[in-house]
Design a protein around this motif. Sequence first.
Motif, PDB file in Angstrom:
ATOM      1  N   THR A 105      31.089 -47.008  22.594  1.00 47.68           N
ATOM      2  CA  THR A 105      31.473 -48.202  23.332  1.00 47.68           C
ATOM      3  C   THR A 105      30.460 -49.297  23.074  1.00 47.68           C
ATOM      4  O   THR A 105      29.370 -49.050  22.563  1.00 47.68           O
ATOM      5  CB  THR A 105      31.522 -47.933  24.858  1.00 47.68           C
ATOM      6  OG1 THR A 105      30.228 -47.508  25.311  1.00 47.68           O
ATOM      7  CG2 THR A 105      32.555 -46.862  25.191  1.00 47.68           C
ATOM      8  N   ARG A 137      36.065 -42.911  27.085  1.00 43.45           N
ATOM      9  CA  ARG A 137      36.158 -44.339  26.755  1.00 43.45           C
ATOM     10  C   ARG A 137      37.562 -44.885  26.970  1.00 43.45           C
ATOM     11  O   ARG A 137      37.737 -46.034  27.403  1.00 43.45           O
ATOM     12  CB  ARG A 137      35.754 -44.536  25.287  1.00 43.45           C
ATOM     13  CG  ARG A 137      35.883 -45.957  24.773  1.00 43.45           C
ATOM     14  CD  ARG A 137      35.829 -45.973  23.252  1.00 43.45           C
ATOM     15  NE  ARG A 137      36.932 -45.195  22.666  1.00 43.45           N
ATOM     16  CZ  ARG A 137      36.995 -44.848  21.381  1.00 43.45           C
ATOM     17  NH1 ARG A 137      36.017 -45.178  20.559  1.00 43.45           N
ATOM     18  NH2 ARG A 137      38.024 -44.142  20.933  1.00 43.45           N
ATOM     19  N   ASP A 138      38.559 -44.064  26.730  1.00 43.15           N
ATOM     20  CA  ASP A 138      39.947 -44.529  26.798  1.00 43.15           C
ATOM     21  C   ASP A 138      40.587 -44.345  28.167  1.00 43.15           C
ATOM     22  O   ASP A 138      41.786 -44.568  28.330  1.00 43.15           O
ATOM     23  CB  ASP A 138      40.780 -43.787  25.741  1.00 43.15           C
ATOM     24  CG  ASP A 138      40.293 -44.069  24.323  1.00 43.15           C
ATOM     25  OD1 ASP A 138      39.755 -45.170  24.102  1.00 43.15           O
ATOM     26  OD2 ASP A 138      40.439 -43.192  23.455  1.00 43.15           O
ATOM     27  N   ARG A 139      39.797 -43.931  29.172  1.00 40.13           N
ATOM     28  CA  ARG A 139      40.348 -43.734  30.521  1.00 40.13           C
ATOM     29  C   ARG A 139      40.244 -45.022  31.335  1.00 40.13           C
ATOM     30  O   ARG A 139      39.288 -45.782  31.206  1.00 40.13           O
ATOM     31  CB  ARG A 139      39.601 -42.633  31.268  1.00 40.13           C
ATOM     32  CG  ARG A 139      39.608 -41.246  30.638  1.00 40.13           C
ATOM     33  CD  ARG A 139      40.979 -40.769  30.286  1.00 40.13           C
ATOM     34  NE  ARG A 139      41.185 -40.927  28.834  1.00 40.13           N
ATOM     35  CZ  ARG A 139      42.345 -40.830  28.227  1.00 40.13           C
ATOM     36  NH1 ARG A 139      43.449 -40.630  28.941  1.00 40.13           N
ATOM     37  NH2 ARG A 139      42.436 -40.968  26.920  1.00 40.13           N
ATOM     38  N   GLU A 165      34.686 -40.215  23.493  1.00 36.65           N
ATOM     39  CA  GLU A 165      35.875 -40.981  23.096  1.00 36.65           C
ATOM     40  C   GLU A 165      37.013 -40.803  24.090  1.00 36.65           C
ATOM     41  O   GLU A 165      37.755 -41.742  24.382  1.00 36.65           O
ATOM     42  CB  GLU A 165      36.314 -40.573  21.691  1.00 36.65           C
ATOM     43  CG  GLU A 165      35.354 -41.060  20.603  1.00 36.65           C
ATOM     44  CD  GLU A 165      35.726 -40.561  19.225  1.00 36.65           C
ATOM     45  OE1 GLU A 165      36.519 -39.580  19.140  1.00 36.65           O
ATOM     46  OE2 GLU A 165      35.223 -41.133  18.231  1.00 36.65           O
ATOM     47  N   HIS A 166      37.138 -39.610  24.624  1.00 37.39           N
ATOM     48  CA  HIS A 166      38.170 -39.398  25.650  1.00 37.39           C
ATOM     49  C   HIS A 166      37.855 -40.217  26.901  1.00 37.39           C
ATOM     50  O   HIS A 166      38.746 -40.871  27.459  1.00 37.39           O
ATOM     51  CB  HIS A 166      38.269 -37.910  26.010  1.00 37.39           C
ATOM     52  CG  HIS A 166      39.274 -37.637  27.084  1.00 37.39           C
ATOM     53  ND1 HIS A 166      40.634 -37.583  26.833  1.00 37.39           N
ATOM     54  CD2 HIS A 166      39.129 -37.425  28.418  1.00 37.39           C
ATOM     55  CE1 HIS A 166      41.278 -37.352  27.969  1.00 37.39           C
ATOM     56  NE2 HIS A 166      40.388 -37.249  28.944  1.00 37.39           N
TER      57      HIS A 166
END
Length: 509
Positions: free
Chosen positions: A148, A20-22, A17-18
């Motif tokens: 994702t 994915r948000d980069r 999740e970390h």
Amino acid sequence: MTGPVPELAERATACAEHLRDRDRVLLASHIDADGLTSAAIAATALERAAIPFEAVFEKQLDEAAIDDIAATEYDTVLFTDFGSGQLETIGNHEDAGAFTPVVADHHQPADRDTEYHLNPLLFGIDGASELSGAGASYVLARALADVTDAPTDGVAADGGTATARADNRDLAALAVVGAVGDMQASGGELHGANEGIVAEGVEAGVLETGTDLALYGKQTRPLPKFLEYATDVRIPGISGDQGGALRFLDDLDLELKTDGEWRCWAELTAEEKRTVASALVKRAVSRGVPAPKIDRLVGTSYVLCEEPVGTELRDASEFSTLLNATARYERADVGLSVCLGDRDEALDRARTLLRNHRRNLSEGIDLVTEEGVTHEEHVQWFHAGDRIRETIVGIVAGMAMGNDGVSRSKPIIAFAEKSAERDAANPSGDAAGEEGGGADVAEEVKVSARGTHGLVREGLDLSVVMGEASRAVGGDGGGHDVAAGATVPAGREAEFVERADEIVGEQLS
């Protein structure tokens, strides 16, 4: 998603999740077969998740290498197949706001931890024998697909190929190559968490397993060389004996040649394989080979069934050796390209490097066998100076065990001079950064240690030996119980050996 290793699922999801948000990620990985497959798995998963990234490789994640990484403009760095043991230094940069680390590793962690740290050892799973760096990277890849909407470009009538790509199960084949390359197939097969990955690979249609001779070269070596070079279990009159291997095969009532050329093991029929294997076992028994060693002639084969028969890429063990022959000669970019599917220029270059690698290994083994090793009470050692590359001296040491004068009953320690540069390389093959900070590598010596799984069962842990002995002389080290490494100041090798001998003695007492 539970994933192939349920114990790691929650942490893997947090890491995914970390990522994915980069907006973009720097991927840093080790250079051996496990490191290259780890990087390839992570790179493929990031690409499928539409997360831009750049990859860099390091043969040693020392303070200078971490400083170089911190100097980049990336806010998130994904470390694969290393990072856990360097979390103190990484954490200092994290505290300073340089970057947020995501670590997918299986080595012994430092005392410090970080939020996005995926390591089997944190969850009661042995990282030396049950899950490799590539395995940790695979667990992360599976989680990343789950958080994702990774697109697929594979199409199958039954949806199998497309589904395997969508959830990254097709990457299980690379994870198995990494585990085999990391010496985790003890007793002839993979164990623990690795078994879950194997099962997913079989289910995805990218792996086949079966009982077979546990000898190297089933896909590519002509039968006489296949038997002659099979020295893990030495059979008098065949192992290391070219004429003996030829006579053994000639005595069999089989047609083992095609157009006058010897066939490879993979080309034989099931019945032909049974005939050769049965004769091999009978020869071993008649020559007095102990039963436990004869049992080691048979193991589990791991076949990448989408690769052509008769190529290095079809057998997990041979694939891993091909990868080792790239990055250990400063061409991590070539190994990564092969893992990512380049079957043209990169594969040709890898095969050229492999031929060079085999020649260097052969010359190194000959050197060790001819000059011998120094035996202490609990360890044996040799110093290669600049005559064996630091990147392969550990492989040479392990392969030399069992040769004349080199015992398999005690671990072997090998020293080699470090190269003048860190030899970091990015996928284009350019230097990843100038040397800066830390000790002058010209004043350091590389140390590699190898044991046997039998010694590990008796209590040997070379990770502890390398770590404690190196720090006692002003160096640092670590690794796994059966194979580990260190860097020590030049001139302090004798002190290092003395301390290592003491520690091994305590472990095996």
